[in-house]
Design an enzyme around this catalytic site. Structure first.
Site, PDB file in Angstrom:
ATOM      1  N   SER A  56     -19.288  -3.939 -30.588  1.00 30.12           N
ATOM      2  CA  SER A  56     -18.304  -2.896 -30.916  1.00 30.12           C
ATOM      3  C   SER A  56     -18.309  -2.639 -32.413  1.00 30.12           C
ATOM      4  CB  SER A  56     -16.899  -3.326 -30.510  1.00 30.12           C
ATOM      5  OG  SER A  56     -16.824  -3.490 -29.126  1.00 30.12           O
TER       6      SER A  56
ATOM      7  N   GLU B 124      -9.088 -14.699 -28.443  1.00 29.57           N
ATOM      8  CA  GLU B 124      -9.456 -13.331 -28.086  1.00 29.57           C
ATOM      9  C   GLU B 124      -8.719 -12.894 -26.819  1.00 29.57           C
ATOM     10  OE1 GLU B 124     -13.576 -12.702 -27.102  1.00 29.57           O
ATOM     11  OE2 GLU B 124     -13.459 -10.592 -27.618  1.00 29.57           O
TER      12      GLU B 124
ATOM     13  N   GLU C 204     -13.348 -10.998 -13.441  1.00 36.28           N
ATOM     14  CA  GLU C 204     -13.847 -11.894 -12.380  1.00 36.28           C
ATOM     15  C   GLU C 204     -13.971 -13.320 -12.935  1.00 36.28           C
ATOM     16  OE1 GLU C 204     -15.131  -8.977 -13.109  1.00 36.28           O
ATOM     17  OE2 GLU C 204     -15.288  -7.797 -11.265  1.00 36.28           O
TER      18      GLU C 204
HETATM   19  C1  LIG Z   1     -15.620  -1.974 -24.570  1.00 38.34           C
HETATM   20  C2  LIG Z   1     -16.494  -3.185 -24.711  1.00 38.34           C
HETATM   21  C3  LIG Z   1     -16.613  -3.779 -25.929  1.00 38.34           C
HETATM   22  C4  LIG Z   1     -17.445  -4.886 -26.075  1.00 38.34           C
HETATM   23  N1  LIG Z   1     -17.580  -5.397 -27.341  1.00 38.34           N
HETATM   24  C5  LIG Z   1     -18.404  -6.438 -27.519  1.00 38.34           C
HETATM   25  C6  LIG Z   1     -18.611  -6.931 -28.848  1.00 38.34           C
HETATM   26  O1  LIG Z   1     -18.040  -6.443 -29.833  1.00 38.34           O
HETATM   27  N2  LIG Z   1     -19.473  -7.950 -29.011  1.00 38.34           N
HETATM   28  C7  LIG Z   1     -20.113  -8.535 -27.961  1.00 38.34           C
HETATM   29  O2  LIG Z   1     -20.851  -9.484 -28.189  1.00 38.34           O
HETATM   30  N3  LIG Z   1     -19.946  -8.084 -26.685  1.00 38.34           N
HETATM   31  C8  LIG Z   1     -19.112  -7.037 -26.450  1.00 38.34           C
HETATM   32  N4  LIG Z   1     -18.946  -6.536 -25.183  1.00 38.34           N
HETATM   33  C9  LIG Z   1     -19.719  -7.119 -24.059  1.00 38.34           C
HETATM   34  C10 LIG Z   1     -18.874  -7.897 -23.092  1.00 38.34           C
HETATM   35  O3  LIG Z   1     -18.473  -9.116 -23.626  1.00 38.34           O
HETATM   36  C11 LIG Z   1     -19.729  -8.051 -21.805  1.00 38.34           C
HETATM   37  O4  LIG Z   1     -19.859  -6.758 -21.237  1.00 38.34           O
HETATM   38  C12 LIG Z   1     -19.081  -8.977 -20.802  1.00 38.34           C
HETATM   39  O5  LIG Z   1     -19.105 -10.301 -21.268  1.00 38.34           O
HETATM   40  C13 LIG Z   1     -19.788  -8.922 -19.426  1.00 38.34           C
HETATM   41  O6  LIG Z   1     -21.152  -9.145 -19.566  1.00 38.34           O
HETATM   42  P1  LIG Z   1     -22.241  -8.129 -18.960  1.00 38.34           P
HETATM   43  O7  LIG Z   1     -21.884  -6.744 -19.411  1.00 38.34           O
HETATM   44  O8  LIG Z   1     -23.589  -8.675 -19.283  1.00 38.34           O
HETATM   45  O9  LIG Z   1     -22.016  -8.152 -17.382  1.00 38.34           O
HETATM   46  P2  LIG Z   1     -22.522  -9.294 -16.305  1.00 38.34           P
HETATM   47  O10 LIG Z   1     -22.276 -10.603 -16.933  1.00 38.34           O
HETATM   48  O11 LIG Z   1     -23.930  -8.889 -15.980  1.00 38.34           O
HETATM   49  O12 LIG Z   1     -21.568  -9.030 -15.140  1.00 38.34           O
HETATM   50  C14 LIG Z   1     -21.714  -7.965 -14.201  1.00 38.34           C
HETATM   51  C15 LIG Z   1     -20.639  -8.141 -13.134  1.00 38.34           C
HETATM   52  O13 LIG Z   1     -20.851  -9.373 -12.409  1.00 38.34           O
HETATM   53  C16 LIG Z   1     -19.696 -10.195 -12.471  1.00 38.34           C
HETATM   54  N5  LIG Z   1     -20.073 -11.601 -12.583  1.00 38.34           N
HETATM   55  C17 LIG Z   1     -21.031 -12.125 -13.387  1.00 38.34           C
HETATM   56  N6  LIG Z   1     -21.077 -13.468 -13.246  1.00 38.34           N
HETATM   57  C18 LIG Z   1     -20.103 -13.798 -12.338  1.00 38.34           C
HETATM   58  C19 LIG Z   1     -19.641 -15.023 -11.789  1.00 38.34           C
HETATM   59  N7  LIG Z   1     -20.172 -16.186 -12.140  1.00 38.34           N
HETATM   60  N8  LIG Z   1     -18.619 -14.973 -10.896  1.00 38.34           N
HETATM   61  C20 LIG Z   1     -18.058 -13.797 -10.536  1.00 38.34           C
HETATM   62  N9  LIG Z   1     -18.457 -12.594 -11.019  1.00 38.34           N
HETATM   63  C21 LIG Z   1     -19.461 -12.596 -11.915  1.00 38.34           C
HETATM   64  C22 LIG Z   1     -19.001  -9.750 -13.747  1.00 38.34           C
HETATM   65  O14 LIG Z   1     -17.632 -10.097 -13.742  1.00 38.34           O
HETATM   66  C23 LIG Z   1     -19.223  -8.242 -13.717  1.00 38.34           C
HETATM   67  O15 LIG Z   1     -18.314  -7.595 -12.879  1.00 38.34           O
HETATM   68  C24 LIG Z   1     -18.136  -5.430 -24.977  1.00 38.34           C
HETATM   69  C25 LIG Z   1     -18.003  -4.838 -23.721  1.00 38.34           C
HETATM   70  C26 LIG Z   1     -17.203  -3.720 -23.589  1.00 38.34           C
HETATM   71  C27 LIG Z   1     -17.104  -3.095 -22.228  1.00 38.34           C
END
Ligand SMILES: Cc1cc2nc3c(=O)[nH]c(=O)nc-3n(C[C@H](O)[C@H](O)[C@H](O)COP(=O)(O)OP(=O)(O)OC[C@H]3O[C@@H](n4cnc5c(N)ncnc54)[C@H](O)[C@@H]3O)c2cc1C
Length: 379
Positions: free
Chosen positions: A160, A244, A361
């Site tokens: 972000s 956080e 989740e």
């Molecule tokens: C608006 C916004 C701002 C952000 N800002 C930052 C930032 O400044 N810096 C940064 O580093 N990151 C940032 N992020 C990233 C954010 O931390 C990740 O999107 C988040 O941790 C989820 O990871 P992913 O997108 O890889 O999804 P995934 O981890 O691939 O998950 C996909 C889906 O599967 C589900 N899932 C995955 N594993 C499991 C499990 N073990 N049990 C149940 N369900 C599961 C998840 O809950 C989700 O619904 C931001 C995201 C958003 C949307």
């Protein structure tokens, strides 16, 4: 147990209210996800800092007021009630600064914190990677030892504000042979304009570059920018996630102010039938969250740690924000569809609440296992 605020706390609240009344910009600033808005928000941080309002709970030597948790919560209530701008340096102030207080060196605190408080250096969080979001410990970006420091290579994503920010902090794999994925990680700060860094903005739903991907190619970071011991990055970074999700990222002030605004909007629109109960829910929810937070704060001040309960907060505020904002959009009708109302901008951001700061989740898993004692789910 005394539930009343002390005269000093009341005086602090009144001082904050008076200052904000005199200084909050009359018109809203442009969106901070644009270059123009980012600059305007940075200038606002500098103005807050002139009288030490940008980080009220920090020690005075770094630009704060040494105000402590209770007065910080009071300040936040006044801040949002005054309609003051969103905070462009929240990553730095809420995530990096507490880590530096607990794990940084004195030199790092003296060098990093005052320019952060003044908005001169705006920070991005570089944790997530394309294959490492919920499963953050699987991250692959690496830190390789070199003379006097480390060379960072790899890719970070969803950072972000990195499109316009100055510096970032993140986790890097410094020991690829460590026996477990969360071992052998190092927590480092780096410059987003250093040689070897490519920042590629990512557009949000409304087209604004609210995030960026970071491509790192042998970016040099001196030893002075390692936070804590090399190899201990996971433990150090995880200490910040409770902040956080829990108290510091979303204080109740913002929801109390938003629920009051929603209530005013509902009245302006002639109190349309069918929305009354939703507006009442929003007002009750904001108050409930405020009381829950005060309870958590008093327990924290009594020496208890927040622990997995911060996951309850995270699920609550993220779902609450969507319900509240959807109600506002329903009240606005077609006008609410316009990408330029502040409610529609808030809605776009609210939709992301269940994802960032750890998806809901994952939070529900933590609540089930660690608070309710249910068996581990299948992973
Ligand atoms: C608006 C916004 C701002 C952000 N800002 C930052 C930032 O400044 N810096 C940064 O580093 N990151 C940032 N992020 C990233 C954010 O931390 C990740 O999107 C988040 O941790 C989820 O990871 P992913 O997108 O890889 O999804 P995934 O981890 O691939 O998950 C996909 C889906 O599967 C589900 N899932 C995955 N594993 C499991 C499990 N073990 N049990 C149940 N369900 C599961 C998840 O809950 C989700 O619904 C931001 C995201 C958003 C949307």
């Amino acid at each position: 147990m005394d539930l009343a605020f002390t005269p000093e706390e009341v005086a602090f609240r009144e001082e904050a209210r008076a200052w904000l009344l005199a200084h909050v910009p009359a018109a809203p600033l442009p969106s901070l996800e644009t270059a123009e808005g980012f600059a305007a928000h940075r200038a606002w941080e500098a103005e807050l800092a002139t009288e030490r309002w940008s980080a009220v709970d920090w020690p005075t030597e770094y630009g704060g007021r040494d105000a402590g948790l209770v007065r910080w919560l009071l300040f936040e209530e006044e801040y949002y009630a005054a309609g003051a701008p969103g905070r462009v340096n929240q990553n730095g102030i809420s995530l990096l600064a507490p880590t530096l207080f607990d794990h940084g060196t004195q030199e790092q605190r003296t060098r990093v914190l005052p320019p952060m408080a003044r908005g001169e250096v705006v920070w991005a969080q570089a944790w997530s990677e394309p294959e490492a979001g919920s499963d953050l410990a699987s991250l692959r970006s690496k830190a390789v030892r070199t003379d006097g420091g480390w060379l960072l290579s790899g890719q970070k994503t969803w950072s972000s504000r990195a499109a316009f920010a100055d510096r970032a902090f993140g986790l890097f794999r410094s020991d690829p042979d460590a026996p477990k994925p969360h071992q052998g990680l190092t927590y480092l700060m780096f410059d987003l304009r250093a040689p070897g860094v490519t920042v590629r903005p990512i557009a949000r739903l409304d087209g604004k570059p609210a995030f960026a991907e970071l491509f790192l190619d042998e970016v040099f970071v001196p030893d002075a920018d390692v936070i804590g011991e090399p190899g201990q990055g996971w433990r150090i970074a995880m200490a910040a996630t409770g902040n956080e999700r829990g108290l510091t990222l979303r204080s109740p002030g913002r929801y109390l102010a938003a629920a009051n605004r929603l209530h005013a909007l509902w009245r302006e629109q002639g109190s349309p039938g069918g929305t009354k109960a939703r507006v009442a829910d929003a007002l009750i929810g904001a108050r409930a969250y405020q009381l829950f937070t005060w309870t958590a704060a008093s327990r924290f001040l009594d020496g208890e740690s927040l622990g997995p309960e911060s996951s309850l907060n995270k699920v609550f505020w993220s779902e609450y924000d969507i319900a509240l904002t959807e109600t506002a959009l329903d009240l606005l009708g077609a006008e609410g569809e316009s990408a330029d109302t502040d409610w529609s901008e808030r809605y776009v951001f609210a939709l992301a609440g269940p994802l960032y700061a750890g998806t809901n989740e994952i939070q529900r898993d933590i609540i089930a296992e660690r608070l309710l004692g249910l068996p581990k789910g299948r992973r």
